[in-house]
Design a protein around this motif. Sequence first.
Motif, short mmCIF file in Angstrom:
data_model
loop_
_atom_site.label_atom_id
_atom_site.label_comp_id
_atom_site.label_asym_id
_atom_site.label_seq_id
_atom_site.Cartn_x
_atom_site.Cartn_y
_atom_site.Cartn_z
N ARG A 65 0.97 -1.17 -0.04
CA ARG A 65 0.12 0.15 0.11
C ARG A 65 0.89 1.22 0.07
O ARG A 65 0.55 2.20 -0.60
N ALA A 66 2.01 1.17 0.79
CA ALA A 66 2.69 2.49 0.88
C ALA A 66 3.46 2.77 -0.61
O ALA A 66 3.50 3.89 -0.79
N LEU A 67 3.69 1.92 -1.11
CA LEU A 67 4.36 1.92 -2.51
C LEU A 67 3.39 2.71 -3.55
O LEU A 67 4.05 2.91 -4.77
N HIS A 68 2.13 2.47 -3.45
CA HIS A 68 1.21 2.81 -4.47
C HIS A 68 1.58 4.43 -4.66
O HIS A 68 1.19 4.97 -5.61
N ASP A 69 1.94 5.29 -3.57
CA ASP A 69 2.40 6.61 -3.87
C ASP A 69 3.64 7.09 -3.45
O ASP A 69 4.05 8.05 -2.93
N PHE A 70 4.64 6.06 -3.93
CA PHE A 70 5.84 6.20 -3.76
C PHE A 70 6.71 5.88 -5.25
O PHE A 70 6.47 4.73 -5.75
N PRO A 71 7.77 6.76 -5.47
CA PRO A 71 8.41 6.56 -7.05
C PRO A 71 9.36 5.44 -6.83
O PRO A 71 10.40 5.50 -7.18
N TRP A 72 8.87 4.15 -6.42
CA TRP A 72 9.87 3.22 -6.23
C TRP A 72 10.43 2.60 -7.48
O TRP A 72 11.60 2.08 -7.37
N ARG A 73 9.74 2.80 -8.75
CA ARG A 73 10.29 2.24 -9.81
C ARG A 73 11.55 3.00 -10.36
O ARG A 73 12.15 2.51 -11.22
N GLU A 74 11.87 4.20 -9.76
CA GLU A 74 12.88 5.14 -10.05
C GLU A 74 14.12 4.52 -9.45
O GLU A 74 15.43 5.31 -9.53
N LEU A 75 14.27 3.60 -8.31
CA LEU A 75 15.27 3.50 -7.41
C LEU A 75 16.18 2.18 -8.04
O LEU A 75 15.74 1.30 -8.74
N ASP A 76 17.39 2.26 -7.55
CA ASP A 76 18.19 0.90 -7.65
C ASP A 76 18.21 0.16 -6.41
O ASP A 76 18.04 -0.95 -6.42
#
Length: 240
Positions: free
Chosen positions: A112-123
């Motif tokens: 749920r937290a990752l729905h509003d977090f730009p995790w796809r841009e991370l290493d």
Amino acid sequence: MCETCGCGDPEIVSVDVHDKILAVNDRTAAHNREHFVERGLVAINLMGSPGAGKTAVLEATARAFAGRRRLGAVAGDLATDADAARLREAGIPAISITTGSACHLDASMVHRALHDFPWRELDYLFIENVGNLVCPAVYDLGQAANVVALSVTEGEDKPLKYPVMFRKADLVLLTKVDLLPHLDVRVEAIEDALARVMPRPVLFRLSARTGEGLSSWLDWLEAGRPVATAAARVRQRTMA
């Protein structure tokens, strides 16, 4: 008292109910892991006691990488977002999960937290779990590896007292080693305790204050990237 796992008390959560809760969690964790693998993202579940230095380790990691890698964090806490705020100040995009009375994060909370977090841009995505040496070890979050921060100020016997946590660890960071000259603590005793409970003991001595051991920690993180990238490429070919 934990609302979901019962902290081992069978009068609060029966074995059958506990097994069902873990089964649901594991399905969500597998879903999280698919997303991470598809992206080639290295997700690390960082666990440890309150005050073990988890946030300080991540702050030092950001300084050491100096922008060469894109880091992000999900920080679990019972009542505040103080850790996430510290990480953002250190230049790490971070979001807080406030658990209330739950003593750990679970896969659904992370999802749920990752729905509003730009995790796809991370290493790298660091999941800084709630400070606890019991419950967090039981819950898969979809991570690539489990890392436990163990401070020298906690003494020599914690691996023996909390074997499940260390048995599930891929790496132990012995933190605050700059304090060793002021403590009656033997690193050799900690290493011996880990050897009794960890299938493949790996320990790095680390000081977030002085930088000692950071190079080994960064090398370990970098060693996980080719595996994640290869898995992402396989996933992409399969979907093509």
